[in-house]
Design a protein around this motif. Sequence first.
Motif, PDB file in Angstrom:
ATOM      1  N   VAL A 174       0.838  -1.202   0.000  1.00  0.00           N
ATOM      2  CA  VAL A 174       0.000   0.000   0.000  1.00  0.00           C
ATOM      3  C   VAL A 174       0.872   1.251   0.000  1.00  0.00           C
ATOM      4  N   LEU A 175       1.920   1.263   0.826  1.00  0.00           N
ATOM      5  CA  LEU A 175       2.793   2.426   0.915  1.00  0.00           C
ATOM      6  C   LEU A 175       3.764   2.516  -0.250  1.00  0.00           C
ATOM      7  N   ALA A 176       3.788   1.480  -1.079  1.00  0.00           N
ATOM      8  CA  ALA A 176       4.512   1.552  -2.347  1.00  0.00           C
ATOM      9  C   ALA A 176       3.628   2.106  -3.457  1.00  0.00           C
ATOM     10  N   GLY A 177       2.390   2.477  -3.109  1.00  0.00           N
ATOM     11  CA  GLY A 177       1.494   3.077  -4.071  1.00  0.00           C
ATOM     12  C   GLY A 177       0.586   2.110  -4.799  1.00  0.00           C
ATOM     13  N   ARG A 178       0.542   0.847  -4.335  1.00  0.00           N
ATOM     14  CA  ARG A 178      -0.332  -0.140  -4.986  1.00  0.00           C
ATOM     15  C   ARG A 178      -1.750  -0.035  -4.464  1.00  0.00           C
ATOM     16  N   GLY A 179      -2.702  -0.445  -5.293  1.00  0.00           N
ATOM     17  CA  GLY A 179      -4.081  -0.507  -4.854  1.00  0.00           C
ATOM     18  C   GLY A 179      -4.248  -1.502  -3.720  1.00  0.00           C
ATOM     19  N   LEU A 180      -5.302  -1.341  -2.932  1.00  0.00           N
ATOM     20  CA  LEU A 180      -5.487  -2.197  -1.763  1.00  0.00           C
ATOM     21  C   LEU A 180      -5.663  -3.658  -2.158  1.00  0.00           C
ATOM     22  N   ALA A 181      -6.515  -3.943  -3.145  1.00  0.00           N
ATOM     23  CA  ALA A 181      -6.710  -5.336  -3.555  1.00  0.00           C
ATOM     24  C   ALA A 181      -5.448  -5.905  -4.176  1.00  0.00           C
ATOM     25  N   GLU A 182      -4.747  -5.098  -4.969  1.00  0.00           N
ATOM     26  CA  GLU A 182      -3.482  -5.572  -5.515  1.00  0.00           C
ATOM     27  C   GLU A 182      -2.492  -5.846  -4.393  1.00  0.00           C
ATOM     28  N   SER A 183      -2.479  -5.000  -3.370  1.00  0.00           N
ATOM     29  CA  SER A 183      -1.590  -5.200  -2.228  1.00  0.00           C
ATOM     30  C   SER A 183      -1.914  -6.492  -1.493  1.00  0.00           C
ATOM     31  N   ALA A 184      -3.212  -6.796  -1.355  1.00  0.00           N
ATOM     32  CA  ALA A 184      -3.617  -8.048  -0.717  1.00  0.00           C
ATOM     33  C   ALA A 184      -3.176  -9.246  -1.546  1.00  0.00           C
ATOM     34  N   ARG A 185      -3.266  -9.132  -2.873  1.00  0.00           N
ATOM     35  CA  ARG A 185      -2.800 -10.224  -3.735  1.00  0.00           C
ATOM     36  C   ARG A 185      -1.294 -10.412  -3.599  1.00  0.00           C
ATOM     37  N   ILE A 186      -0.533  -9.317  -3.614  1.00  0.00           N
ATOM     38  CA  ILE A 186       0.916  -9.377  -3.463  1.00  0.00           C
ATOM     39  C   ILE A 186       1.275 -10.026  -2.128  1.00  0.00           C
ATOM     40  N   ALA A 187       0.600  -9.600  -1.059  1.00  0.00           N
ATOM     41  CA  ALA A 187       0.887 -10.139   0.274  1.00  0.00           C
ATOM     42  C   ALA A 187       0.570 -11.626   0.351  1.00  0.00           C
ATOM     43  N   GLY A 188      -0.538 -12.040  -0.252  1.00  0.00           N
ATOM     44  CA  GLY A 188      -0.908 -13.450  -0.224  1.00  0.00           C
ATOM     45  C   GLY A 188       0.093 -14.332  -0.941  1.00  0.00           C
TER      46      GLY A 188
END
Length: 303
Positions: free
Chosen positions: A241-255
């Motif tokens: 998120v703090l890298a500027g990614r969308g929230l859902a994209e951030s959740a996908r990256i984290a998963g």
Amino acid sequence: MTDVTLYDRDSHYIPRVAAVHDMCGYGKCSLTAAIPILSAAGCDVCPVPTALFSAHTKYKVFTFHDTTDILNGYLDAWQAEDVELDGIYSGFLGSPEQVAIIQRLYREYPNALRLVDPVMGDGGQMYPTYTPELCEAMSALAVGADVLMPNLTEAAILTKTDYPGHDLDDASVNRMLEALLELGAKNVVLKGIDRGDGRIINYVASAATGVEQKIELGHEKLPYMIHGTGDAFASALCGAVLAGRGLAESARIAGEFVRHAMANTRNQPHFEDRGLSFELNLGELTELPFMAPSVEGAVSTAD
């Protein structure tokens, strides 16, 4: 739901994040996960230690020291030095009084993102150092949270509903997300849903668009469980998120970060107890501030 971007990242600027969490001397979780993971995503991590543990609470023997008494002085020193923050990421708390410490941070840094992982338990059980009073106090952090990211146990505690286990159909998911948003969160990531179909599912919902527009993100379930995956997921999500990614994209990256780290963890000694070994996968996060985000809406289907 159209993916929502919460932070406009300048690739030349390093955002500063207060990580309000406990510190474990042994066992891979909390600040020992948040500091390297957020740092890999290009953040300046400023720890606010809520407790000191010799080891995490899955071990039979551990020491626990509540740091509540030192925290106001700790933050007074930050104020004296004009410390600036772009985000406030909270996790495990040592006492109910520490909720007021986080709320103080919210008052003193009104423009900082509020990223709340309401760490309280898992598998339908509270963690050993938690009390009903602490769980009740934790719900106050949902009010105004830019992102509230509970697992199913924590969601049930926050909404005062029964823990449903695997028995969670779409209607139940919607009711849970609605109840979490009604607590006052702007966005919710309900994480780690296991319906027994070979996937771990995370749901992203926004108060602005309602639960019918939720995004479902599915990840392959590996045939073993590891301590600390929730902390690693939340930390990676905050970093994205703090890298500027969308929230859902951030959740996908984290998963996916957690799934890849779990695959490497199984090669480590005592992995069942010690926790998630993510070190070999930190490279997945280091380029996030410099890479173009995914196409808007591209994460709206389960992978």
